[in-house]
Each structure stands twice: as C-alpha cells, then as structure tokens.
Design a protein around this motif. Sequence first.
Motif, PDB file in Angstrom:
ATOM      1  N   GLU A 103       0.832  -1.195   0.000  1.00  0.00           N
ATOM      2  CA  GLU A 103       0.000   0.000   0.000  1.00  0.00           C
ATOM      3  C   GLU A 103       0.874   1.257   0.000  1.00  0.00           C
ATOM      4  N   LEU A 104       1.974   1.226   0.758  1.00  0.00           N
ATOM      5  CA  LEU A 104       2.878   2.376   0.792  1.00  0.00           C
ATOM      6  C   LEU A 104       3.571   2.579  -0.553  1.00  0.00           C
ATOM      7  N   ASP A 105       3.884   1.474  -1.241  1.00  0.00           N
ATOM      8  CA  ASP A 105       4.434   1.594  -2.592  1.00  0.00           C
ATOM      9  C   ASP A 105       3.436   2.287  -3.515  1.00  0.00           C
ATOM     10  N   MET A 106       2.158   1.945  -3.357  1.00  0.00           N
ATOM     11  CA  MET A 106       1.134   2.570  -4.187  1.00  0.00           C
ATOM     12  C   MET A 106       1.059   4.069  -3.924  1.00  0.00           C
ATOM     13  N   VAL A 107       1.105   4.447  -2.668  1.00  0.00           N
ATOM     14  CA  VAL A 107       1.096   5.870  -2.328  1.00  0.00           C
ATOM     15  C   VAL A 107       2.323   6.558  -2.931  1.00  0.00           C
ATOM     16  N   LYS A 108       3.453   5.878  -2.905  1.00  0.00           N
ATOM     17  CA  LYS A 108       4.689   6.447  -3.466  1.00  0.00           C
ATOM     18  C   LYS A 108       4.528   6.705  -4.969  1.00  0.00           C
ATOM     19  N   VAL A 109       3.975   5.724  -5.689  1.00  0.00           N
ATOM     20  CA  VAL A 109       3.870   5.826  -7.151  1.00  0.00           C
ATOM     21  C   VAL A 109       2.736   6.755  -7.571  1.00  0.00           C
ATOM     22  N   HIS A 110       1.558   6.600  -6.968  1.00  0.00           N
ATOM     23  CA  HIS A 110       0.383   7.340  -7.419  1.00  0.00           C
ATOM     24  C   HIS A 110       0.336   8.764  -6.891  1.00  0.00           C
ATOM     25  N   ILE A 111       0.939   8.996  -5.743  1.00  0.00           N
ATOM     26  CA  ILE A 111       0.825  10.318  -5.129  1.00  0.00           C
ATOM     27  C   ILE A 111       2.167  11.040  -5.096  1.00  0.00           C
ATOM     28  N   GLU A 112       3.132  10.479  -4.383  1.00  0.00           N
ATOM     29  CA  GLU A 112       4.409  11.196  -4.244  1.00  0.00           C
ATOM     30  C   GLU A 112       5.093  11.405  -5.593  1.00  0.00           C
ATOM     31  N   ALA A 113       5.162  10.365  -6.414  1.00  0.00           N
ATOM     32  CA  ALA A 113       5.839  10.510  -7.704  1.00  0.00           C
ATOM     33  C   ALA A 113       5.121  11.531  -8.591  1.00  0.00           C
ATOM     34  N   VAL A 114       3.794  11.484  -8.630  1.00  0.00           N
ATOM     35  CA  VAL A 114       3.035  12.434  -9.447  1.00  0.00           C
ATOM     36  C   VAL A 114       3.249  13.864  -8.946  1.00  0.00           C
ATOM     37  N   LEU A 115       3.206  14.048  -7.642  1.00  0.00           N
ATOM     38  CA  LEU A 115       3.436  15.361  -7.056  1.00  0.00           C
ATOM     39  C   LEU A 115       4.829  15.894  -7.400  1.00  0.00           C
ATOM     40  N   ARG A 116       5.839  15.056  -7.209  1.00  0.00           N
ATOM     41  CA  ARG A 116       7.211  15.510  -7.404  1.00  0.00           C
ATOM     42  C   ARG A 116       7.565  15.691  -8.877  1.00  0.00           C
ATOM     43  N   LEU A 117       7.106  14.791  -9.728  1.00  0.00           N
ATOM     44  CA  LEU A 117       7.433  14.931 -11.153  1.00  0.00           C
ATOM     45  C   LEU A 117       6.706  16.122 -11.765  1.00  0.00           C
ATOM     46  N   THR A 118       5.472  16.339 -11.366  1.00  0.00           N
ATOM     47  CA  THR A 118       4.771  17.533 -11.836  1.00  0.00           C
ATOM     48  C   THR A 118       5.501  18.783 -11.361  1.00  0.00           C
ATOM     49  N   GLY A 119       5.920  18.778 -10.104  1.00  0.00           N
ATOM     50  CA  GLY A 119       6.641  19.914  -9.554  1.00  0.00           C
ATOM     51  C   GLY A 119       7.977  20.158 -10.224  1.00  0.00           C
ATOM     52  N   ALA A 120       8.624  19.093 -10.710  1.00  0.00           N
ATOM     53  CA  ALA A 120       9.898  19.244 -11.415  1.00  0.00           C
ATOM     54  C   ALA A 120       9.700  19.763 -12.828  1.00  0.00           C
ATOM     55  N   ALA A 121       8.582  19.412 -13.461  1.00  0.00           N
ATOM     56  CA  ALA A 121       8.362  19.761 -14.869  1.00  0.00           C
ATOM     57  C   ALA A 121       7.751  21.139 -15.064  1.00  0.00           C
ATOM     58  N   VAL A 122       6.827  21.523 -14.202  1.00  0.00           N
ATOM     59  CA  VAL A 122       6.011  22.714 -14.461  1.00  0.00           C
ATOM     60  C   VAL A 122       6.783  24.034 -14.432  1.00  0.00           C
ATOM     61  N   PRO A 123       7.743  24.246 -13.528  1.00  0.00           N
ATOM     62  CA  PRO A 123       8.434  25.538 -13.543  1.00  0.00           C
ATOM     63  C   PRO A 123       9.064  25.875 -14.894  1.00  0.00           C
ATOM     64  N   GLY A 124       9.735  24.908 -15.520  1.00  0.00           N
ATOM     65  CA  GLY A 124      10.324  25.157 -16.833  1.00  0.00           C
ATOM     66  C   GLY A 124       9.272  25.414 -17.887  1.00  0.00           C
ATOM     67  N   MET A 125       8.177  24.663 -17.835  1.00  0.00           N
ATOM     68  CA  MET A 125       7.089  24.886 -18.778  1.00  0.00           C
ATOM     69  C   MET A 125       6.529  26.289 -18.631  1.00  0.00           C
ATOM     70  N   ARG A 126       6.317  26.713 -17.405  1.00  0.00           N
ATOM     71  CA  ARG A 126       5.758  28.048 -17.167  1.00  0.00           C
ATOM     72  C   ARG A 126       6.716  29.135 -17.652  1.00  0.00           C
ATOM     73  N   GLU A 127       8.004  28.921 -17.425  1.00  0.00           N
ATOM     74  CA  GLU A 127       8.992  29.896 -17.882  1.00  0.00           C
ATOM     75  C   GLU A 127       8.985  30.008 -19.407  1.00  0.00           C
ATOM     76  N   ARG A 128       8.802  28.873 -20.096  1.00  0.00           N
ATOM     77  CA  ARG A 128       8.781  28.884 -21.562  1.00  0.00           C
ATOM     78  C   ARG A 128       7.435  29.321 -22.116  1.00  0.00           C
ATOM     79  N   GLY A 129       6.405  29.317 -21.264  1.00  0.00           N
ATOM     80  CA  GLY A 129       5.094  29.796 -21.682  1.00  0.00           C
ATOM     81  C   GLY A 129       4.220  28.747 -22.333  1.00  0.00           C
ATOM     82  N   PHE A 130       4.622  27.481 -22.271  1.00  0.00           N
ATOM     83  CA  PHE A 130       3.771  26.426 -22.812  1.00  0.00           C
ATOM     84  C   PHE A 130       4.189  25.083 -22.218  1.00  0.00           C
ATOM     85  N   GLY A 131       3.265  24.139 -22.257  1.00  0.00           N
ATOM     86  CA  GLY A 131       3.551  22.790 -21.772  1.00  0.00           C
ATOM     87  C   GLY A 131       2.279  22.084 -21.356  1.00  0.00           C
TER      88      GLY A 131
END
Length: 257
Positions: A103-131
């Motif tokens: 169950e903790l692995d599921m939380v890691k993949v479905h929640i933590e990974a999604v949160l962190r990967l989105t957080g890593a990707a979005v700043p650059g997208m916002r700076e470039r104005g698209f994504g």
Amino acid sequence: MTTALITGATAGIGAAFARRLAEDGHDLVLVARDTERLTAAAGQLAERFGVHTEVLAADLATEAGIGAVEERLRQAERPVGILVNNAGFGNKGAYLDVPLEQELDMVKVHIEAVLRLTGAAVPGMRERGFGGVVNVASVGAFVPRGTYGASKAWMVSFTLGVARDLTGSGVRLLALCPGFTRTEFHQRAEMGTGNIPRWAWLSADRVVDEALRDLARGRSLSVPSKRYKMVVALARLLPAGGLGGFSSKAARTYRTG
C-alpha cells in the motif's frame, strides 16, 4: 515539436501515448523499470517515426527512481514540454488483506511521484510559456475502493487544483480517467476478466486520442467514452459507495512501469 516524457511507457496506455506523440513528431523520454523493454521500444519508435528517443530505467516506488526522473525533467537541454504520469498499479484484495508495504508503494507511485514529477516539470514549462501534464488516474477515482481509488481521487483533485493555479500561464494539466482498457497487463497478472462485459472495454489508442483532444481543448478532466462519462455522472449523484459493486471489479492486480 517538443520532448515528451512518459512513465510506464513500454505497454498499455503509456505505450499508446508514446506511439501517438512520436507520430505527431515529438521526441521521447521513455521511463519504466525494464531496461531491455525500454531499449526495444525506443528503437522501434525512433525507426518508425524518425524521432529522437531516450530511455530512463526507474522504479517510481523508490526514492532513487523518482529522483532520477526529477533530474531529467529539470534539464535545460532537450526540455520536456509534455509529461505523462502514467506509471501505476493496483493491489488485489480488500484493504486489510494487502501488506502495508504494498500500500505504501502505491502511495509512493500514485501520489508522491506524481506530485514531485509535476513539480519538477512545471516551472520550466511556465517559464517557456507552454507545456502540458497528463496524470493518468481512473474512473476508480469516482467509485473508490481502498487505497487505489483514494490515490486516484487524490490525483484528480491535485490535477484540477494545479490546473486552476496555472490558468493563463500556457501550461495545461489534465486528469485522465479511463475505465477498463485492454492492455497486456491483465494476462501478465493472470487476472480473470470474464465477468467484465465486452461493452466496458476501451482500447488504449482511443483513451489516448480522447485525452490529447481534451488537453488541446484546455480541459482539465478527461473521461473517455460516453459510457464512462455516465458512470462518473452516476457516481457523483449517488451516495458514497453507491457504485461499490462496479469498483470492486476493478480491484485486480496490475502494474504499469
């Protein structure tokens, strides 16, 4: 065209995203756990569509795996303009029947990974104005059953909230909520699917087509097919757990990426 990074990219919905985005001319970063399958998939897509492909072997149930993908998403060279958070899995059985570490692995993949990967990707997208970010959730988010449904419900709520926060930035977020989709994972997991009617099944290509169309239209929620839109509408009208029988059929063991 930009570069797209897809987790759980070697089969099922992830592989369908990779094919469609490569066909549209996007370079690819393919993420999954199996290096051999990743390399084979990347080679086939590069040869067929003439796009640049990278492979990144990573298990998103681990700190090292999430960190490696975060690092790639933050790179300025070949910046990622489309992120598809597709990796995920389900646990067979009721809550107390499933080992806590799974169950903790599921939380890691479905929640933590999604949160962190989105957080890593979005700043650059916002700076470039698209994504764009597509978070692959499930109809199970609306007919929840245990940790799986709860984690997918979190994914939908998170996506809708961030999409609102980024209004006007040029960055779009989409929560994709498919129903039963034909992939190889049912057979690999030796799951019985005989009690699921034929009308309930969708193809991975159709799911991806509808998702990308909704993303292009600026929508933040995509539920492929009229039949599953009706399921979601009913789930919102009925008392909590009203479609529990339907959701229990979805509680089969499967894993992508």
